[in-house]
Design an enzyme around this catalytic site. Structure first.
Site, mmCIF file in Angstrom:
data_model
loop_
_atom_site.group_PDB
_atom_site.id
_atom_site.type_symbol
_atom_site.label_atom_id
_atom_site.label_comp_id
_atom_site.label_asym_id
_atom_site.label_seq_id
_atom_site.Cartn_x
_atom_site.Cartn_y
_atom_site.Cartn_z
ATOM 1 N N GLY A 1 9.731 -2.755 -0.683
ATOM 2 C CA GLY A 1 8.682 -1.745 -0.565
ATOM 3 C C GLY A 1 8.987 -0.875 0.642
ATOM 4 C CB ALA A 2 10.893 2.109 1.142
ATOM 5 C CG ASN B 1 2.196 4.398 4.831
ATOM 6 O OD1 ASN B 1 3.034 5.277 5.002
ATOM 7 N ND2 ASN B 1 0.974 4.638 4.399
ATOM 8 N NE ARG C 1 -8.531 -2.882 1.808
ATOM 9 C CZ ARG C 1 -9.493 -3.219 2.644
ATOM 10 N NH1 ARG C 1 -10.745 -3.303 2.209
ATOM 11 N NH2 ARG C 1 -9.235 -3.487 3.907
ATOM 12 N NE ARG D 1 -7.682 -6.728 3.327
ATOM 13 C CZ ARG D 1 -8.667 -6.687 4.222
ATOM 14 N NH1 ARG D 1 -9.843 -7.185 3.938
ATOM 15 N NH2 ARG D 1 -8.486 -6.158 5.414
ATOM 16 C CB VAL E 1 3.058 -7.684 3.592
ATOM 17 C CG1 VAL E 1 2.129 -6.624 4.168
ATOM 18 C CG2 VAL E 1 3.922 -8.256 4.716
ATOM 19 C CB THR E 2 1.822 -7.570 -1.819
ATOM 20 O OG1 THR E 2 3.145 -7.082 -1.595
ATOM 21 C CG2 THR E 2 1.169 -6.778 -2.941
ATOM 22 C CG ASN E 3 -4.050 -6.920 0.941
ATOM 23 O OD1 ASN E 3 -4.134 -8.070 1.342
ATOM 24 N ND2 ASN E 3 -4.294 -5.869 1.694
ATOM 25 C CG HIS F 1 -6.021 -10.288 4.754
ATOM 26 N ND1 HIS F 1 -6.402 -9.918 6.015
ATOM 27 C CD2 HIS F 1 -5.437 -9.183 4.203
ATOM 28 C CE1 HIS F 1 -6.061 -8.659 6.221
ATOM 29 N NE2 HIS F 1 -5.479 -8.189 5.133
HETATM 30 O O1 TXD Z 1 -2.586 -7.825 6.264
HETATM 31 C C1 TXD Z 1 -1.983 -7.553 5.270
HETATM 32 N N1 TXD Z 1 -1.390 -8.498 4.570
HETATM 33 C C2 TXD Z 1 -1.869 -6.151 4.823
HETATM 34 C C3 TXD Z 1 -1.527 -5.914 3.440
HETATM 35 C C4 TXD Z 1 -1.934 -5.073 5.729
HETATM 36 C C5 TXD Z 1 -1.624 -3.790 5.303
HETATM 37 C C6 TXD Z 1 -1.221 -3.481 3.954
HETATM 38 N N2 TXD Z 1 -1.442 -4.554 3.026
HETATM 39 C C7 TXD Z 1 -0.928 -4.420 1.673
HETATM 40 O O2 TXD Z 1 0.486 -4.237 1.690
HETATM 41 C C8 TXD Z 1 -1.449 -3.213 0.924
HETATM 42 O O3 TXD Z 1 -2.747 -3.452 0.419
HETATM 43 C C9 TXD Z 1 -0.406 -3.105 -0.171
HETATM 44 O O4 TXD Z 1 -0.675 -4.049 -1.193
HETATM 45 C C10 TXD Z 1 0.898 -3.484 0.533
HETATM 46 C C11 TXD Z 1 1.757 -2.301 0.968
HETATM 47 O O5 TXD Z 1 0.996 -1.429 1.749
HETATM 48 P P1 TXD Z 1 1.593 0.027 2.149
HETATM 49 O O6 TXD Z 1 0.587 0.672 2.989
HETATM 50 O O7 TXD Z 1 2.986 -0.113 2.640
HETATM 51 O O8 TXD Z 1 1.623 0.726 0.705
HETATM 52 P P2 TXD Z 1 2.520 1.983 0.235
HETATM 53 O O9 TXD Z 1 2.758 2.899 1.376
HETATM 54 O O10 TXD Z 1 1.883 2.528 -1.002
HETATM 55 O O11 TXD Z 1 3.921 1.319 -0.146
HETATM 56 C C12 TXD Z 1 4.089 0.456 -1.206
HETATM 57 C C13 TXD Z 1 5.497 0.678 -1.732
HETATM 58 C C14 TXD Z 1 5.691 2.045 -2.396
HETATM 59 O O12 TXD Z 1 6.750 2.761 -1.761
HETATM 60 C C15 TXD Z 1 6.042 1.693 -3.839
HETATM 61 O O13 TXD Z 1 6.966 2.607 -4.445
HETATM 62 C C16 TXD Z 1 6.655 0.318 -3.658
HETATM 63 O O14 TXD Z 1 5.803 -0.321 -2.717
HETATM 64 N N3 TXD Z 1 6.746 -0.484 -4.879
HETATM 65 C C17 TXD Z 1 7.833 -1.242 -5.154
HETATM 66 N N4 TXD Z 1 8.953 -1.472 -4.467
HETATM 67 C C18 TXD Z 1 9.878 -2.305 -5.002
HETATM 68 N N5 TXD Z 1 9.707 -2.926 -6.200
HETATM 69 C C19 TXD Z 1 8.577 -2.718 -6.920
HETATM 70 N N6 TXD Z 1 8.402 -3.323 -8.101
HETATM 71 C C20 TXD Z 1 7.575 -1.852 -6.404
HETATM 72 N N7 TXD Z 1 6.362 -1.425 -6.850
HETATM 73 C C21 TXD Z 1 5.880 -0.589 -5.909
#
Ligand code: TXD
Length: 310
Positions: A11-12, A14, A84, A90, A120-122, A177
């Site tokens: 996941g690239a 944020n 979110r 969440r 990390v994913t929610n 969480h």
């Molecule tokens: O405390 C905690 N655990 C958290 C969790 C704190 C902050 C964020 N939290 C969760 O992390 C948030 O609710 C999301 O479920 C994830 C990722 O948060 P982020 O803010 O980084 O989300 P983005 O910016 O939308 O990035 C998610 C990336 C995006 O670039 C997608 O193209 C990519 O995930 N994505 C994938 N990458 C690889 N493989 C697959 N299958 C895929 N699907 C989506």
């Protein structure tokens, strides 16, 4: 010559890209950044390497859509998934993110079978459980980042309230969480003094309520996406504890086998983290009210597990 360490960040977005940058700038390890969107991880990695020409590092980051690049990873951090939106819980992310986690976890199993997996994913506790099931890794090798972040938010609010540095505060949060997290006020100390001697009960309750809604506050202020500076800092510290075999005590979502009266569940607890992942779970003393809040928190996770057929 020292052996190069490798962290793959899935996941690239944020959290993932900020984490990758922290790792490379701190010279912790080489990073492979993977995203499903064509060019996204590659573009961000290239930009980070350009930055490295300015800030200086001996580590490399490469971006790709190809999971075979994660081969040989010491640690994989899974951040792929939807974040979110304002007003969203969440838990509302469950079905979409479960589908993503199922797909990614099977790739991790295939290409990085020896890695420690930090989720990390929610919704975090649920996704950590799901990832462990799909990878089949020993449960100690899979854990979730959240408690360290929630504790950081708790400490921040206390430090503002008491005008003391966050670094002088020792605190633990157990439970999921979610809004049902349980900050353990009774074991919290500020400059080694018990919190209960420094702040009246109503104020402590206010800080606890503020901790539970800290993430939502960031979401509503940003308008788009959720927090990532503090989440990436927390994931960084966990990856560092594994790579450097630190045995640091952090709150993390760990697999319980009877601790706190709970079994076969991933939930937030204080745990020592080192090269093998979760090395030891600490059982802090809870009041009757905290015990019942923890049970409610666990019930919430079990309800969500049922929703994804687990
Ligand atoms: O405390 C905690 N655990 C958290 C969790 C704190 C902050 C964020 N939290 C969760 O992390 C948030 O609710 C999301 O479920 C994830 C990722 O948060 P982020 O803010 O980084 O989300 P983005 O910016 O939308 O990035 C998610 C990336 C995006 O670039 C997608 O193209 C990519 O995930 N994505 C994938 N990458 C690889 N493989 C697959 N299958 C895929 N699907 C989506």
């Amino acid at each position: 010559m020292s052996v190069r360490k490798k962290v793959s960040v899935i996941g690239a977005g944020n959290v993932g890209s900020t984490l990758a940058m922290r790792i490379v700038e701190a010279r912790l390890a080489d990073v492979v950044l993977v995203d499903v969107v064509d060019g996204l991880a590659e573009g961000k990695a290239l930009d980070m390497m350009h930055a490295a020409s300015i800030t200086g590092t001996d580590k490399r980051v490469v971006g790709t859509t190809d999971y075979s690049a994660i081969k040989g990873s010491d640690v994989v951090v899974m951040t792929a998934g939807l974040p979110r939106k304002p007003g969203m819980s969440r838990e509302e992310l469950i079905s979409k993110n479960a589908e993503i986690v199922r797909g990614v976890a099977s790739k991790i199993k295939e290409f990085a079978p020896k890695a420690i997996l930090i989720m990390v994913t929610n919704p975090l506790d649920l996704m950590t459980y799901l990832a462990q099931k799909i990878t089949g890794f020993n449960p100690e090798r899979v854990f979730g980042m959240a408690g360290l972040l929630d504790v950081a938010r708790f400490k921040y609010l206390l430090s503002e309230e008491l005008k003391k540095p966050a670094s002088s505060i020792e605190a633990f949060i157990v439970g999921s969480h979610s809004d049902k997290m349980v900050p353990v006020a009774g074991v919290t100390t500020v400059g080694k003094k018990p919190l209960r001697d420094l702040l009246p009960r109503e104020k402590v309750d206010e800080v606890i309520a503020g901790t539970r809604t800290s993430g939502a506050k960031v979401v509503s202020l940003l308008g788009k996406g959720s927090a990532y500076y503090a989440p990436s800092a927390a994931a960084y510290k966990m990856a560092e504890a594994v790579l450097n075999d630190n045995s640091n005590l952090f709150c993390a979502s760990a697999y319980l086998r009877g601790e706190y009266g709970l079994k076969d569940i991933y939930i937030g607890v204080p745990a020592k983290i080192g090269r093998g992942g979760i090395e030891e779970i600490l059982e802090v003393e809870l009041t009757e009210e905290e015990k019942s809040d923890l049970k409610e928190s666990a019930d919430g996770i079990r309800d969500s597990l049922k929703k994804v057929g687990l």
